[in-house]
Write a protein that holds these residues in place. Structure first.
Motif, PDB file in Angstrom:
ATOM      1  N   THR A  64       0.818  -1.191   0.178  1.00  0.00           N
ATOM      2  CA  THR A  64      -0.091   0.115   0.159  1.00  0.00           C
ATOM      3  C   THR A  64       0.930   1.344   0.039  1.00  0.00           C
ATOM      4  O   THR A  64       1.988   1.464   0.730  1.00  0.00           O
ATOM      5  N   ILE A  65       0.591   2.178  -0.899  1.00  0.00           N
ATOM      6  CA  ILE A  65       1.155   3.364  -0.767  1.00  0.00           C
ATOM      7  C   ILE A  65       0.347   4.512  -0.866  1.00  0.00           C
ATOM      8  O   ILE A  65      -0.946   4.568  -1.261  1.00  0.00           O
ATOM      9  N   LYS A  66       0.631   5.483   0.007  1.00  0.00           N
ATOM     10  CA  LYS A  66      -0.282   6.723   0.274  1.00  0.00           C
ATOM     11  C   LYS A  66       0.179   7.625  -0.915  1.00  0.00           C
ATOM     12  O   LYS A  66       1.142   8.049  -1.204  1.00  0.00           O
ATOM     13  N   ILE A  97       0.456  -2.854  -6.411  1.00  0.00           N
ATOM     14  CA  ILE A  97       0.729  -1.782  -5.795  1.00  0.00           C
ATOM     15  C   ILE A  97      -0.732  -1.154  -5.664  1.00  0.00           C
ATOM     16  O   ILE A  97      -1.464  -0.762  -6.525  1.00  0.00           O
ATOM     17  N   PRO A  99      -2.737   1.755  -4.327  1.00  0.00           N
ATOM     18  CA  PRO A  99      -2.805   3.422  -3.749  1.00  0.00           C
ATOM     19  C   PRO A  99      -3.820   3.658  -2.780  1.00  0.00           C
ATOM     20  O   PRO A  99      -4.860   3.308  -3.193  1.00  0.00           O
ATOM     21  N   ASP A 125       3.291   9.028   0.004  1.00  0.00           N
ATOM     22  CA  ASP A 125       4.723   8.425  -0.342  1.00  0.00           C
ATOM     23  C   ASP A 125       5.091   8.753  -1.684  1.00  0.00           C
ATOM     24  O   ASP A 125       6.380   8.654  -1.847  1.00  0.00           O
ATOM     25  N   ILE A 126       4.409   9.261  -2.470  1.00  0.00           N
ATOM     26  CA  ILE A 126       4.641   9.670  -3.869  1.00  0.00           C
ATOM     27  C   ILE A 126       4.648  10.975  -3.961  1.00  0.00           C
ATOM     28  O   ILE A 126       3.478  11.835  -4.031  1.00  0.00           O
ATOM     29  N   VAL A 380      10.005   9.588  -3.587  1.00  0.00           N
ATOM     30  CA  VAL A 380       9.217   8.784  -2.628  1.00  0.00           C
ATOM     31  C   VAL A 380       9.684   9.199  -1.241  1.00  0.00           C
ATOM     32  O   VAL A 380      10.585   9.617  -0.751  1.00  0.00           O
ATOM     33  N   SER A 381       8.436   9.325  -0.238  1.00  0.00           N
ATOM     34  CA  SER A 381       8.772   9.574   1.215  1.00  0.00           C
ATOM     35  C   SER A 381       9.799   8.814   1.738  1.00  0.00           C
ATOM     36  O   SER A 381       9.845   7.439   1.664  1.00  0.00           O
ATOM     37  N   CYS A 384       8.092   5.640   3.500  1.00  0.00           N
ATOM     38  CA  CYS A 384       7.665   4.602   2.767  1.00  0.00           C
ATOM     39  C   CYS A 384       8.633   3.511   3.246  1.00  0.00           C
ATOM     40  O   CYS A 384       9.760   3.574   2.726  1.00  0.00           O
ATOM     41  N   ASN A 386       8.819   0.749   1.256  1.00  0.00           N
ATOM     42  CA  ASN A 386       9.309   0.111   0.063  1.00  0.00           C
ATOM     43  C   ASN A 386       9.654   1.282  -1.058  1.00  0.00           C
ATOM     44  O   ASN A 386       8.885   1.408  -1.868  1.00  0.00           O
ATOM     45  N   VAL A 389       9.251   1.330  -4.903  1.00  0.00           N
ATOM     46  CA  VAL A 389       7.830   1.484  -5.679  1.00  0.00           C
ATOM     47  C   VAL A 389       7.962   2.532  -6.511  1.00  0.00           C
ATOM     48  O   VAL A 389       7.339   2.508  -7.589  1.00  0.00           O
TER      49      VAL A 389
END
Length: 580
Positions: A64-66, A97, A99, A125-126, A380-381, A384, A386, A389
């Motif tokens: 999961t990515i924010k 992936i 979001p 995260d992005i 990317v944060s 994060c 991963n 990603v």
């Protein structure tokens, strides 16, 4: 430096191109809309590709990515698409992936929203910051070091994309030998400001497209006071300006006018190298700036500039132009797309011409600023779990937008009827000079009817423009029809002999440009001082136009130098000296 740039741009024209957007603080889309296009199809790898034990395009288990989403004011989801359900989100989920959308805002609120989120500690995260924020985020630990992740996971296609400019963009975002982000490789010509003017208004009044600033003033006066539509009411005006952002690469850009007088402010921190090798900020040309401000002040007093321009941003300027209230504005090559689509709904005879910025120096023509600096960096944060990603998202973006396996895949991910396409991609990508190539091939096809040299995207553009022309010339058309609307928007850029890329084509052939001297990451001094210096500049410009003495610009310059401007110039000079 200029020879190196010219060589790289020529080489880039031969490369496969791809789609793009003008990203802001997070995943976003630009009002440039359908002008951002994709190039030739070629053999693609599978979506999930193994390189040894590495999955370059996703994960074996869900990750999961924010994300934060920002959209330009004229953006509309197509069909059943939403922020969380569209072809790109589906692709990400297919590759494990996942979001998670933290927020969705208008692009004008994106920077504020992201800053607030970062301060709270719960942020996307992005990210896709500009270079000043990129340096700050790297130094303060907001974003992650992705050096090893890039070396391990970057696909061959992503590496090729990043070499489209000879690797200059990638090199320019390297900090002490480390990577904290991947640059969006851009087409510098797409950001060159042009003049957009109502050709039908000129024809009604028996006037010509102004080539000098003196002529521009006269045309603006006629557009305001000569009752060009014969209704007996002065309900139109000459020149529309963005009085909120002032120095911007969007519609209403005032830096274009200053450039016409030889003062190259750019978006606030542009450095120019003189023939003597000395570097200056473009706005330190006090003579040129004061001449431009004198002209604008006089136009404001006369009423040929909107009285409320100080509250008008690029979105409201689109409304003014699209509503047929103003006759002249400045902006990049996509600046007539939305207005043309809107004006024709109420005025079928409307026609917008694009032209170079008029000359204010009586030198037979002006020169536009051509900036090759990176403006957006995908990051990317540091929170994060991963960070690789980001590389996998970019691998997918380049694969689908630059190297689609066939036309169906191209239209699925770039966009077509009923789809939002690349505008919902989290990391859109761009290859230099793609749009110039599109203009050359599409305009030739419209003139000859021969489409044999067109790729999938160019064929789609051609078909839309041809359909628009057929409907328009028949006189039987629905201006709200999606094909008609898309066709006229594309025509203002790629098809019209008086369109934006036709004007750029002549500027390119005649090398009518001034080149920025400093084309790398901002120094510490630039990062610390640029926001304050730009704010001072914008406030001074607006105050002078609305009534302050033009001579206060000299006082402003003294403060500009003292409050960090001279340090910025010195840093730029040191870099130029070291790299020439």
């Amino acid at each position: 430096m200029k020879k190196q740039l010219a060589t790289l741009l020529i080489a880039a024209l031969c490369l496969t191109g791809c789609g793009a957007s003008d990203s802001s603080s997070t995943a976003s889309e630009s009002s440039s809309g359908d002008s951002q296009t994709t190039q030739e199809t070629s053999t693609s790898t599978e979506t999930v590709e193994e390189a040894g034990e590495l999955n370059l395009y996703g994960f074996d288990e869900p990750v999961t990515i924010k994300v934060g989403i920002s959209r330009a004011a004229d953006f509309n989801y197509q069909g059943d698409d939403t922020a969380s359900n569209n072809v790109w989100m589906d692709l990400y989920r297919e590759n494990n992936i996942i979001p998670e959308i933290l927020y969705e805002v208008d692009s004008s609120q994106a920077d504020t929203k992201l800053s607030t989120a970062i301060m709270s500690g719960d942020y996307p995260d992005i990210l896709a910051p500009g270079t000043s924020d990129y340096v700050n985020y790297a130094e303060t630990g907001v974003i992650a070091d992705i050096t090893e992740a890039f070396e391990m996971y970057a696909s061959d296609e992503l590496k090729e994309y990043l070499q489209a400019d000879g690797g200059l963009a990638l090199e320019s975002v390297t900090i002490d030998g480390r990577l904290y982000g991947i640059p969006e490789v851009q087409n510098p010509y797409d950001s060159v400001p042009l003049m957009f003017i109502r050709q039908d208004w000129l024809d009604n009044l028996g006037l010509q497209v102004p080539t000098t600033m003196e002529e521009l003033v006269e045309v603006a006066r006629a557009f305001t006071f000569d009752d060009l539509d014969g209704n007996g009411v002065n309900d139109t005006y000459g020149l529309a300006l963005d009085g909120v952002d002032v120095l911007t690469n969007s519609v209403g850009d005032m830096s274009a006018i200053f450039a016409g007088f030889g003062a190259y402010t750019g978006t606030g921190m542009t450095f120019i190298e003189g023939e003597d090798g000395n570097v200056t900020w473009g706005g330190t040309n006090a003579e040129g700036m004061k001449a431009a401000l004198t002209m604008l002040q006089s136009m404001y007093e006369e009423g040929t500039v909107a009285s409320d321009f100080i509250t008008m941003d690029s979105n409201s300027l689109f409304e003014e132009a699209g509503g047929g209230r103003c006759g002249i504005w400045f902006g990049p090559m996509w600046g007539a797309m939305v207005p043309a689509s809107n004006i024709i709904q109420s005025d079928p005879d409307a026609h917008i011409t694009s032209a170079p910025v008029p000359d204010g120096l009586d030198q037979g023509g002006s020169k536009a600023l051509l900036s090759t600096s990176v403006s957006t960096v995908y990051c990317v944060s540091s929170q994060c779990e991963n960070p690789e990603v980001l590389i996998k998202l970019l691998n997918l973006s380049v694969q689908k937008l630059c190297y689609p396996v066939d036309n169906d895949e191209f239209f699925t991910y770039y966009g077509g009827a009923g789809r939002t396409g690349w505008k919902t991609c989290l990391t859109p990508t761009l290859t230099p000079l793609k749009n110039y190539d599109n203009y050359q091939k599409e305009s030739a096809a419209l003139a000859s009817g021969d489409t044999s040299e067109l790729n999938a995207e160019q064929t789609s553009d051609y078909e839309n423009m041809a359909a628009f022309l057929e409907m328009y010339e028949s006189g039987d058309f629905d201006a709200t029809d999606a094909v008609f609307s898309s066709g006229i928007a594309l025509y203002t850029v790629f098809g019209d002999p008086e369109g934006s890329y036709a004007a750029l084509d002549q500027m390119i052939k005649n090398d009518e440009f001034v080149y920025s001297a400093y084309n790398t990451l901002p120094t510490e001094s630039m990062s610390e001082n640029s926001a304050t210096l730009k704010k001072m500049t914008v406030e001074t410009i607006v105050k002078i136009i609305t009534g302050d003495s033009v001579d206060t610009y000299d006082e402003f310059l003294e403060s500009w130098y003292a409050l960090g401007g001279q340090e910025c110039i010195d840093d730029a000079q040191a870099w130029v000296d070291a790299n020439n």
